[in-house]
Design an enzyme around this catalytic site. Structure first.
Site, PDB file in Angstrom:
ATOM      1  N   CYS A   1       0.914  -1.296   0.028  1.00 25.01           N
ATOM      2  CA  CYS A   1       0.080   0.131   0.031  1.00 25.01           C
ATOM      3  C   CYS A   1       0.868   1.193  -0.072  1.00 25.01           C
ATOM      4  O   CYS A   1       0.380   2.288  -0.091  1.00 25.01           O
ATOM      5  CB  CYS A   1      -0.869   0.028   1.217  1.00 25.01           C
TER       6      CYS A   1
ATOM      7  N   HIS B   1      -2.710   7.268   2.237  1.00 29.12           N
ATOM      8  CA  HIS B   1      -3.199   6.124   1.711  1.00 29.12           C
ATOM      9  C   HIS B   1      -4.524   5.873   2.454  1.00 29.12           C
ATOM     10  O   HIS B   1      -4.984   5.857   3.443  1.00 29.12           O
ATOM     11  CB  HIS B   1      -2.144   4.757   2.213  1.00 29.12           C
TER      12      HIS B   1
ATOM     13  N   ASN C   1     -10.225   0.304  -0.151  1.00 29.32           N
ATOM     14  CA  ASN C   1      -8.739   0.406   0.271  1.00 29.32           C
ATOM     15  C   ASN C   1      -8.031  -0.551  -1.079  1.00 29.32           C
ATOM     16  O   ASN C   1      -8.126  -1.713  -0.894  1.00 29.32           O
ATOM     17  CB  ASN C   1      -8.343  -0.402   1.540  1.00 29.32           C
TER      18      ASN C   1
HETATM   19  C1  COA Z   1      -9.738  -4.282  10.426  1.00 30.65           C
HETATM   20  C2  COA Z   1     -10.452  -3.161  11.526  1.00 30.65           C
HETATM   21  C3  COA Z   1     -11.401  -2.380  10.741  1.00 30.65           C
HETATM   22  C4  COA Z   1     -10.975  -4.145  12.495  1.00 30.65           C
HETATM   23  O1  COA Z   1     -11.597  -3.253  13.566  1.00 30.65           O
HETATM   24  P1  COA Z   1     -11.292  -3.448  15.171  1.00 30.65           P
HETATM   25  O2  COA Z   1     -12.056  -2.401  15.803  1.00 30.65           O
HETATM   26  O3  COA Z   1      -9.869  -3.650  15.276  1.00 30.65           O
HETATM   27  O4  COA Z   1     -12.126  -4.997  15.089  1.00 30.65           O
HETATM   28  P2  COA Z   1     -11.852  -6.100  16.124  1.00 30.65           P
HETATM   29  O5  COA Z   1     -11.211  -7.060  15.378  1.00 30.65           O
HETATM   30  O6  COA Z   1     -10.992  -5.694  17.447  1.00 30.65           O
HETATM   31  O7  COA Z   1     -13.099  -6.348  16.601  1.00 30.65           O
HETATM   32  C5  COA Z   1     -14.106  -5.588  17.307  1.00 30.65           C
HETATM   33  C6  COA Z   1     -15.415  -6.293  17.287  1.00 30.65           C
HETATM   34  O8  COA Z   1     -16.089  -6.015  15.811  1.00 30.65           O
HETATM   35  C7  COA Z   1     -16.303  -7.488  15.394  1.00 30.65           C
HETATM   36  N1  COA Z   1     -16.103  -7.764  14.262  1.00 30.65           N
HETATM   37  C8  COA Z   1     -14.851  -7.777  13.421  1.00 30.65           C
HETATM   38  N2  COA Z   1     -15.071  -7.952  12.229  1.00 30.65           N
HETATM   39  C9  COA Z   1     -16.146  -7.637  11.867  1.00 30.65           C
HETATM   40  C10 COA Z   1     -17.129  -7.254  10.798  1.00 30.65           C
HETATM   41  N3  COA Z   1     -16.453  -7.812   9.452  1.00 30.65           N
HETATM   42  N4  COA Z   1     -18.219  -7.091  10.903  1.00 30.65           N
HETATM   43  C11 COA Z   1     -18.803  -7.004  12.093  1.00 30.65           C
HETATM   44  N5  COA Z   1     -18.270  -7.103  13.306  1.00 30.65           N
HETATM   45  C12 COA Z   1     -16.935  -7.416  12.915  1.00 30.65           C
HETATM   46  C13 COA Z   1     -15.497  -8.215  16.431  1.00 30.65           C
HETATM   47  O9  COA Z   1     -16.109  -9.571  16.657  1.00 30.65           O
HETATM   48  C14 COA Z   1     -15.380  -7.769  17.793  1.00 30.65           C
HETATM   49  O10 COA Z   1     -16.786  -7.906  18.552  1.00 30.65           O
HETATM   50  P3  COA Z   1     -16.777  -7.995  20.006  1.00 30.65           P
HETATM   51  O11 COA Z   1     -16.507  -6.601  20.325  1.00 30.65           O
HETATM   52  O12 COA Z   1     -18.134  -8.300  20.046  1.00 30.65           O
HETATM   53  O13 COA Z   1     -15.828  -8.989  20.157  1.00 30.65           O
HETATM   54  C15 COA Z   1      -9.249  -2.119  12.137  1.00 30.65           C
HETATM   55  O14 COA Z   1      -8.437  -3.196  12.788  1.00 30.65           O
HETATM   56  C16 COA Z   1      -8.372  -1.769  11.244  1.00 30.65           C
HETATM   57  O15 COA Z   1      -8.903  -0.902  10.353  1.00 30.65           O
HETATM   58  N6  COA Z   1      -7.390  -1.879  11.108  1.00 30.65           N
HETATM   59  C17 COA Z   1      -6.202  -1.311  10.415  1.00 30.65           C
HETATM   60  C18 COA Z   1      -6.293  -1.971   9.152  1.00 30.65           C
HETATM   61  C19 COA Z   1      -5.685  -1.388   7.823  1.00 30.65           C
HETATM   62  O16 COA Z   1      -6.142  -0.198   7.554  1.00 30.65           O
HETATM   63  N7  COA Z   1      -5.086  -2.080   6.942  1.00 30.65           N
HETATM   64  C20 COA Z   1      -4.623  -1.605   5.937  1.00 30.65           C
HETATM   65  C21 COA Z   1      -3.398  -1.354   5.955  1.00 30.65           C
HETATM   66  S1  COA Z   1      -2.853  -1.168   4.448  1.00 30.65           S
END
Ligand code: COA
Length: 341
Positions: free
Chosen positions: A132, A266, A297
């Protein structure tokens, strides 16, 4: 004993290359696939909701390739636009760099194929792997080639079709990744229009975003190699270290936040963009890219696609001072101040 012949005295100085004192972006282009995948369709693949996806990422819909579209066709479309907008023809381009992880053979490079199809005759051509951060790595390298004299007009493309390497049943990645291509032509300039590149890597975090199978493993298992991501450490790194790197790129150009017109990070996640804004303390007058809303993304393409969309909407204008910063798998990052062509 074997004796080497006496060395001839070398009185003739070697001619070294001499480049342009500065470089500039001469033209930009972008292409996205025609198929729109909204969050309602996404929720047929994973257990999720439109509300959760929008709240956690800002994404409403994304673009995925359909029949007849791939990383090559997207690269060609974006490149043709960038070359035309630069006021050049393909024959003027003497180096082509494509940043991609979606070209599914290691050799020949996608850049060599695209250069030939465009008509960039005898151009140097090579691919780079910077995930990315790819668009910014490409621009930075293009600038260096122009300033070193290794090339005069460099076409730098970031292109990905991540939809083809995403596990559609994985609720931690499926909603995030998308497809597209961004392109820039970088050429000579008499005045400074680009700041120093601020870039680096942290391979200690190589496993937080990675392909899950080597090619032999994919063949043996009959499963494709797909992107796996541990979202939380990526989020933490992006909102702390990368926010600071964006600040360093601005300072390296000798600029303060109020000198900026446009900020294009990004398009990884809107919440990462929000955290960067808090860190950079940008005034409200700075236009900030939020194209993730409609394009998802799309990795190496995202900054090029965002720049193109912001110019089309009038949010970014020719001559504007813009900070770009890319970051992703590696982990790798690159940021730089540029001037909108
Ligand atoms: C991927 C991302 C959006 C996930 O969000 P998060 O807040 O970290 O999510 P978590 O994995 O901690 O999960 C939080 C809750 O959402 C739920 N959850 C996870 N994925 C889910 C989905 N796709 N839909 C609905 N709920 C979801 C989980 O089960 C958890 O529920 P709980 O609180 O009841 O246990 C986040 O980590 C993120 O944006 N990270 C950066 C990734 C990125 O930008 N990558 C590209 C870089 S190039």
């Amino acid at each position: 004993m074997h004796r080497h012949p006496a060395r001839r005295p070398k009185n003739v100085p070697i001619t070294a290359s001499k480049g342009s004192p500065y470089a500039r972006i001469e033209g930009l282009g972008a292409a996205v696939p025609s198929r729109v995948v909204d969050n309602a369709e996404m929720c047929t693949y994973i257990d999720s909701s439109d509300e959760w996806i929008q709240q956690r990422t800002g994404i409403i819909e994304r673009r995925w390739v359909g029949p007849g579209e791939d990383v090559r066709t997207l690269s060609l479309a974006a490149a043709r636009q960038a070359i035309e907008r630069a006021g050049l023809t393909p024959a003027d381009v003497d180096a082509v760099i494509i940043s991609t992880v979606s070209h599914l053979v290691q050799t020949p490079s996608l850049a060599a194929i695209v250069a030939a199809e465009l008509g960039c005759q005898d151009a140097a051509a090579f691919d780079i792997s910077a995930a990315c951060a790819g668009f910014c790595y490409g621009i930075g390298m293009a600038e260096s080639l122009v300033r070193s004299g290794a090339a005069t007009h460099v076409l730098a493309i970031g292109a990905e079709t991540l939809s083809e390497m995403t596990d559609l049943s994985d609720r931690s990645t499926a909603f995030l990744f998308a497809d597209g291509a961004g392109a820039a032509v970088v050429g000579p300039s008499d005045v400074a229009t680009m700041g120093p590149i601020v870039w680096g890597s942290d391979g200690d975090q190589a496993t937080v975003i990675e392909m899950n199978r080597t090619w032999p493993e994919a063949v043996a298992s009959g499963q494709p190699s797909q992107i796996m991501m541990d979202g939380r450490p990526v989020f933490r790194w992006a909102t702390t270290f990368i926010a600071e790197a964006a600040h360093r790129a601005l300072a390296a150009a000798g600029l303060a936040p109020e000198d900026l017109d446009v900020f294009v990070p990004h398009q990884a996640n809107n919440r990462i963009t929000d955290a960067m804004l808090r860190h950079l303390k940008l005034p409200d007058s700075v236009k900030v890219a939020r194209t993730i809303k409609h394009y998802g993304n799309n990795s190496a393409a995202s900054i090029g696609v965002a720049l193109d969309a912001m110019i089309a909407s009038g949010e970014a204008k020719s001559g504007d001072t813009c900070l770009i910063i890319g970051f992703g798998a590696g982990l790798v990052y690159a940021g730089q101040v540029i001037t909108i062509p």
